[in-house]
Write a protein that holds these residues in place. Structure first.
Motif, mmCIF file in Angstrom:
data_model
loop_
_atom_site.group_PDB
_atom_site.id
_atom_site.type_symbol
_atom_site.label_atom_id
_atom_site.label_comp_id
_atom_site.label_asym_id
_atom_site.label_seq_id
_atom_site.Cartn_x
_atom_site.Cartn_y
_atom_site.Cartn_z
ATOM 1 N N LYS A 146 -4.639 -4.065 -6.922
ATOM 2 C CA LYS A 146 -3.935 -3.734 -5.673
ATOM 3 C C LYS A 146 -4.492 -4.564 -4.523
ATOM 4 C CE LYS A 146 -1.577 -0.390 -7.588
ATOM 5 N NZ LYS A 146 -1.831 -0.683 -8.974
ATOM 6 N N GLU A 148 1.152 3.399 -6.923
ATOM 7 C CA GLU A 148 1.363 1.958 -7.086
ATOM 8 C C GLU A 148 1.287 1.229 -5.741
ATOM 9 O OE1 GLU A 148 2.112 -1.449 -9.441
ATOM 10 O OE2 GLU A 148 1.502 0.571 -9.955
ATOM 11 N N LYS A 149 1.900 1.829 -4.724
ATOM 12 C CA LYS A 149 1.799 1.316 -3.367
ATOM 13 C C LYS A 149 1.898 2.495 -2.419
ATOM 14 C CE LYS A 149 6.652 -0.100 -3.172
ATOM 15 N NZ LYS A 149 7.542 -1.217 -2.873
ATOM 16 N N GLU A 188 0.400 4.042 1.794
ATOM 17 C CA GLU A 188 -0.358 3.833 3.022
ATOM 18 C C GLU A 188 -1.242 5.047 3.280
ATOM 19 O OE1 GLU A 188 2.198 5.089 6.840
ATOM 20 O OE2 GLU A 188 2.997 3.340 5.794
ATOM 21 N N ALA A 204 -2.210 -0.099 4.197
ATOM 22 C CA ALA A 204 -1.226 -0.024 3.119
ATOM 23 C C ALA A 204 -1.788 -0.774 1.920
ATOM 24 C CB ALA A 204 0.094 -0.649 3.569
ATOM 25 N N TRP A 205 -1.189 -0.577 0.782
ATOM 26 C CA TRP A 205 -1.546 -1.354 -0.394
ATOM 27 C C TRP A 205 -0.303 -1.594 -1.237
ATOM 28 C CZ3 TRP A 205 -2.659 3.753 0.209
ATOM 29 C CH2 TRP A 205 -2.208 4.634 -0.762
ATOM 30 N N ILE A 206 -0.340 -2.732 -1.913
ATOM 31 C CA ILE A 206 0.745 -3.142 -2.805
ATOM 32 C C ILE A 206 0.108 -3.765 -4.040
ATOM 33 C CG2 ILE A 206 2.441 -3.549 -0.948
ATOM 34 C CD1 ILE A 206 1.810 -6.574 -1.225
ATOM 35 N N PRO A 207 0.870 -3.891 -5.127
ATOM 36 C CA PRO A 207 0.346 -4.624 -6.283
ATOM 37 C C PRO A 207 0.072 -6.078 -5.893
ATOM 38 C CG PRO A 207 2.296 -3.363 -6.885
ATOM 39 C CD PRO A 207 2.181 -3.298 -5.385
ATOM 40 N N GLN A 236 2.748 -8.711 -6.128
ATOM 41 C CA GLN A 236 3.909 -8.553 -5.231
ATOM 42 C C GLN A 236 3.736 -9.317 -3.928
ATOM 43 O OE1 GLN A 236 5.339 -4.492 -4.915
ATOM 44 N NE2 GLN A 236 5.917 -4.848 -2.806
ATOM 45 N N LYS A 237 2.527 -9.831 -3.633
ATOM 46 C CA LYS A 237 2.305 -10.513 -2.358
ATOM 47 C C LYS A 237 3.152 -11.772 -2.265
ATOM 48 C CE LYS A 237 -1.798 -13.100 -3.723
ATOM 49 N NZ LYS A 237 -3.187 -13.357 -3.470
#
Length: 165
Positions: free
Chosen positions: A94, A131-132, A134, A157-160, A163-164
């Protein structure tokens, strides 16, 4: 299933060392990854992986026109502490991202500054599970007189990672 987090593994390892050494190693690692932190001289004093304590010494390089830590320095202190505690608690696959920060400067600061950022058990579970998402990270910034000159709201926040963009 969550993937291993190298930062977390490093922190667990160095927390076994004497505090004077673990502080130096944690600070060195963080400064090597976040160059601005090294430029202004932020230090990590301790962490138990649920909370972290950062310090900004009131040095000439970071002072404003009245001799206290500059407002931008206080913002960096709060952002770094909250980012660290989110970063060590996310799975390795992540990517943490600062979503927003709101700072209200309410009193004049004096001397060195300290930031304590912490996550609740519920927030820790969410970071591992979702998975994502905040999270609003609690952070308290105080000066040498233990006065809170700035009230901060930091939302991460976080994302995989894949995905960036």
């Amino acid at each position: 299933m969550s993937s291993s987090n190298p930062l977390r593994q490093f922190v667990i390892k160095v927390n076994r060392y004497p505090s004077w050494l673990s502080r130096r190693l944690l600070t060195w690692l963080f400064r090597s990854k976040v160059k601005l932190v090294g430029t202004v001289g932020l230090e990590i004093l301790k962490t138990d992986l649920k909370s972290v304590v950062f310090r900004q010494k009131n040095r000439k390089k970071v002072q404003n026109h009245i001799g206290s830590v500059h407002a931008a320095g206080m913002a960096l202190l709060a952002e770094s502490a909250t980012g660290f505690i989110v970063g060590v608690n996310l799975p390795g696959d992540k990517l943490p991202l600062m979503k927003s920060m709101n700072l209200k400067y309410v009193k004049r600061a004096s001397g060195d500054m300290q930031a304590v950022a912490e996550l609740s058990d519920e927030q820790l579970a969410m970071l591992q599970r979702d998975e994502k998402g905040e999270v609003t990270v609690k952070v308290t910034v105080t000066d040498a007189a233990n006065i809170e000159p700035v009230v901060c709201e930091m939302i991460w926040a976080w994302i995989p990672k894949n995905q960036k963009k």
